[in-house]
Design a protein around this motif. Structure first.
Motif, PDB file in Angstrom:
ATOM      1  N   PRO A  35       0.800  -1.229   0.000  1.00 19.16           N
ATOM      2  CA  PRO A  35       0.000   0.000   0.000  1.00 19.16           C
ATOM      3  C   PRO A  35       0.834   1.281   0.000  1.00 19.16           C
ATOM      4  O   PRO A  35       0.380   2.316  -0.463  1.00 19.16           O
ATOM      5  N   LYS A  36       2.079   1.205   0.496  1.00 16.67           N
ATOM      6  CA  LYS A  36       2.893   2.421   0.585  1.00 16.67           C
ATOM      7  C   LYS A  36       3.856   2.570  -0.593  1.00 16.67           C
ATOM      8  O   LYS A  36       4.525   3.592  -0.730  1.00 16.67           O
ATOM      9  N   ALA A  37       3.950   1.554  -1.436  1.00 20.38           N
ATOM     10  CA  ALA A  37       4.925   1.598  -2.531  1.00 20.38           C
ATOM     11  C   ALA A  37       4.393   2.408  -3.708  1.00 20.38           C
ATOM     12  O   ALA A  37       3.182   2.552  -3.890  1.00 20.38           O
ATOM     13  N   ASP A  38       5.317   2.919  -4.493  1.00 22.43           N
ATOM     14  CA  ASP A  38       4.959   3.619  -5.718  1.00 22.43           C
ATOM     15  C   ASP A  38       4.788   2.556  -6.806  1.00 22.43           C
ATOM     16  O   ASP A  38       5.752   1.914  -7.199  1.00 22.43           O
ATOM     17  N   VAL A  39       3.569   2.350  -7.234  1.00 23.00           N
ATOM     18  CA  VAL A  39       3.297   1.322  -8.249  1.00 23.00           C
ATOM     19  C   VAL A  39       3.052   2.018  -9.582  1.00 23.00           C
ATOM     20  O   VAL A  39       2.247   2.941  -9.667  1.00 23.00           O
ATOM     21  N   THR A  40       3.756   1.582 -10.617  1.00 22.50           N
ATOM     22  CA  THR A  40       3.603   2.210 -11.935  1.00 22.50           C
ATOM     23  C   THR A  40       3.127   1.176 -12.951  1.00 22.50           C
ATOM     24  O   THR A  40       3.341  -0.025 -12.772  1.00 22.50           O
ATOM     25  N   ASN A  41       2.477   1.674 -13.992  1.00 21.30           N
ATOM     26  CA  ASN A  41       2.026   0.759 -15.037  1.00 21.30           C
ATOM     27  C   ASN A  41       2.091   1.443 -16.389  1.00 21.30           C
ATOM     28  O   ASN A  41       2.051   2.663 -16.488  1.00 21.30           O
ATOM     29  N   SER A  42       2.201   0.628 -17.438  1.00 19.21           N
ATOM     30  CA  SER A  42       2.068   1.157 -18.795  1.00 19.21           C
ATOM     31  C   SER A  42       0.651   0.824 -19.232  1.00 19.21           C
ATOM     32  O   SER A  42       0.239  -0.335 -19.178  1.00 19.21           O
ATOM     33  N   GLU A  43      -0.102   1.836 -19.598  1.00 16.34           N
ATOM     34  CA  GLU A  43      -1.507   1.610 -19.980  1.00 16.34           C
ATOM     35  C   GLU A  43      -1.563   0.648 -21.158  1.00 16.34           C
ATOM     36  O   GLU A  43      -0.760   0.717 -22.071  1.00 16.34           O
ATOM     37  N   CYS A  44      -2.496  -0.246 -21.109  1.00 15.04           N
ATOM     38  CA  CYS A  44      -2.541  -1.302 -22.102  1.00 15.04           C
ATOM     39  C   CYS A  44      -4.004  -1.650 -22.354  1.00 15.04           C
ATOM     40  O   CYS A  44      -4.600  -2.399 -21.605  1.00 15.04           O
ATOM     41  N   ILE A  45      -4.572  -1.032 -23.378  1.00 10.05           N
ATOM     42  CA  ILE A  45      -6.014  -1.153 -23.622  1.00 10.05           C
ATOM     43  C   ILE A  45      -6.309  -2.380 -24.489  1.00 10.05           C
ATOM     44  O   ILE A  45      -5.703  -2.586 -25.533  1.00 10.05           O
ATOM     45  N   THR A  46      -7.242  -3.186 -24.008  1.00 10.22           N
ATOM     46  CA  THR A  46      -7.725  -4.301 -24.803  1.00 10.22           C
ATOM     47  C   THR A  46      -9.214  -4.079 -25.041  1.00 10.22           C
ATOM     48  O   THR A  46      -9.870  -3.375 -24.277  1.00 10.22           O
ATOM     49  N   SER A  47      -9.737  -4.641 -26.112  1.00  9.43           N
ATOM     50  CA  SER A  47     -11.157  -4.421 -26.381  1.00  9.43           C
ATOM     51  C   SER A  47     -11.819  -5.696 -26.881  1.00  9.43           C
ATOM     52  O   SER A  47     -11.168  -6.571 -27.448  1.00  9.43           O
ATOM     53  N   LEU A  48     -13.108  -5.756 -26.605  1.00 12.23           N
ATOM     54  CA  LEU A  48     -13.963  -6.808 -27.165  1.00 12.23           C
ATOM     55  C   LEU A  48     -14.977  -6.091 -28.042  1.00 12.23           C
ATOM     56  O   LEU A  48     -15.807  -5.328 -27.533  1.00 12.23           O
ATOM     57  N   PRO A  49     -14.899  -6.270 -29.366  1.00 12.17           N
ATOM     58  CA  PRO A  49     -15.838  -5.572 -30.239  1.00 12.17           C
ATOM     59  C   PRO A  49     -17.263  -6.074 -30.040  1.00 12.17           C
ATOM     60  O   PRO A  49     -17.481  -7.175 -29.522  1.00 12.17           O
ATOM     61  N   PRO A  50     -18.274  -5.263 -30.451  1.00 10.59           N
ATOM     62  CA  PRO A  50     -19.668  -5.648 -30.233  1.00 10.59           C
ATOM     63  C   PRO A  50     -20.101  -6.832 -31.078  1.00 10.59           C
ATOM     64  O   PRO A  50     -21.018  -7.553 -30.721  1.00 10.59           O
ATOM     65  N   VAL A  51     -19.430  -7.023 -32.210  1.00 13.46           N
ATOM     66  CA  VAL A  51     -19.733  -8.174 -33.074  1.00 13.46           C
ATOM     67  C   VAL A  51     -18.449  -8.975 -33.232  1.00 13.46           C
ATOM     68  O   VAL A  51     -17.415  -8.431 -33.635  1.00 13.46           O
ATOM     69  N   MET A  52     -18.493 -10.247 -32.872  1.00 15.22           N
ATOM     70  CA  MET A  52     -17.329 -11.119 -33.039  1.00 15.22           C
ATOM     71  C   MET A  52     -17.750 -12.341 -33.834  1.00 15.22           C
ATOM     72  O   MET A  52     -18.682 -13.048 -33.458  1.00 15.22           O
ATOM     73  N   ARG A  53     -17.048 -12.541 -34.954  1.00 11.26           N
ATOM     74  CA  ARG A  53     -17.351 -13.689 -35.810  1.00 11.26           C
ATOM     75  C   ARG A  53     -16.179 -14.650 -35.810  1.00 11.26           C
ATOM     76  O   ARG A  53     -15.025 -14.235 -35.660  1.00 11.26           O
ATOM     77  N   VAL A  54     -16.485 -15.924 -36.009  1.00 13.68           N
ATOM     78  CA  VAL A  54     -15.431 -16.941 -36.027  1.00 13.68           C
ATOM     79  C   VAL A  54     -14.386 -16.569 -37.081  1.00 13.68           C
ATOM     80  O   VAL A  54     -14.719 -16.231 -38.215  1.00 13.68           O
ATOM     81  N   GLY A  55     -13.125 -16.595 -36.666  1.00  5.62           N
ATOM     82  CA  GLY A  55     -12.033 -16.225 -37.563  1.00  5.62           C
ATOM     83  C   GLY A  55     -11.517 -14.814 -37.328  1.00  5.62           C
ATOM     84  O   GLY A  55     -10.408 -14.474 -37.752  1.00  5.62           O
TER      85      GLY A  55
END
Length: 215
Positions: free
Chosen positions: A100-120
């Motif tokens: 809780p006291k440490a400085d935690v850093t991250n590189s933003e890394c956006i993932t997405s699930l599109p509204p329509v997903m088709r096989v392939g």
């Protein structure tokens, strides 16, 4: 009006809903953990995007709390029904619980699930780096592909799903793990089942949605 209708995405966007999952080992059926996901707050932004704040609470089979407390996360549901989230958030939240006291850093890394997903369909690769106290945790997810459609029955009900397969590599000091995952996603619900295979494609664990309830 557009303010009252919300496109459904591959996530639960109903405030106060609890999704209860159980992860079991494939070889003996024993419980690895119980995972309760609670949709805490759904906020409509000015552009029509919904910001969904939720927490994931993990407990071992004996009821002991994991990861120092619930992992707090946010996903965005865009007006067209895309789900976007920063995959580095999970590790970030977890490290903040543990240090809780440490400085935690991250590189933003956006993932997405599109509204329509088709096989392939192929989904974008993601890489994330999170660091705390000089320790780096790296995760890369590649080979993300929609590999099937399936209607599955669990104790929580019957769910029409798309199946996404991906490869994951996690690296930190003294830890190097490579897995393949298959995840079943249902519109308006999100994850219904998640199977993890080791690097030899032997099924290790299966996590299944067992109950949906309103708080």
């Amino acid at each position: 009006s557009p303010m009252t209708t919300l496109a459904q995405g591959y996530i639960c966007s109903s405030q106060g809903t609890q999704l209860q999952y159980v992860r079991r080992y494939a070889d003996n059926g024993k419980v690895k953990w119980r995972h309760t996901m609670t949709i805490d707050r759904v906020t409509r932004l000015s552009d029509g995007t919904c910001s969904i704040d939720y927490d994931s609470d993990f407990k071992k089979a004996n009821g002991r709390q994991m990861y120092g407390g619930p992992v707090r996360l946010t996903s965005d549901l865009t007006p067209d029904g895309s789900v976007r989230m920063d995959v580095s958030q999970t590790m970030l939240s977890l490290l903040r619980n543990v240090f809780p006291k440490a400085d935690v850093t991250n590189s933003e890394c956006i993932t997405s699930l599109p509204p329509v997903m088709r096989v392939g369909d192929v989904l974008p690769n993601v890489t994330s780096v999170v660091a705390a106290r000089g320790i780096e945790y790296r995760m890369s997810v590649t080979g993300r592909k929609v590999t099937g459609t399936d209607t599955i029955t669990t104790p929580a009900g019957v769910f029409p799903c798309v199946v996404v397969t991906e490869n994951k590599v996690e690296k930190t000091i003294g830890y190097n793990r490579e897995t393949t995952a298959q995840t079943w996603y249902c519109k308006g619900v999100g994850m219904v089942r998640h199977d993890t295979y080791d690097k030899n494609m032997i099924l290790e664990t299966s996590e299944v949605l067992e109950k949906i309830s309103k708080q």
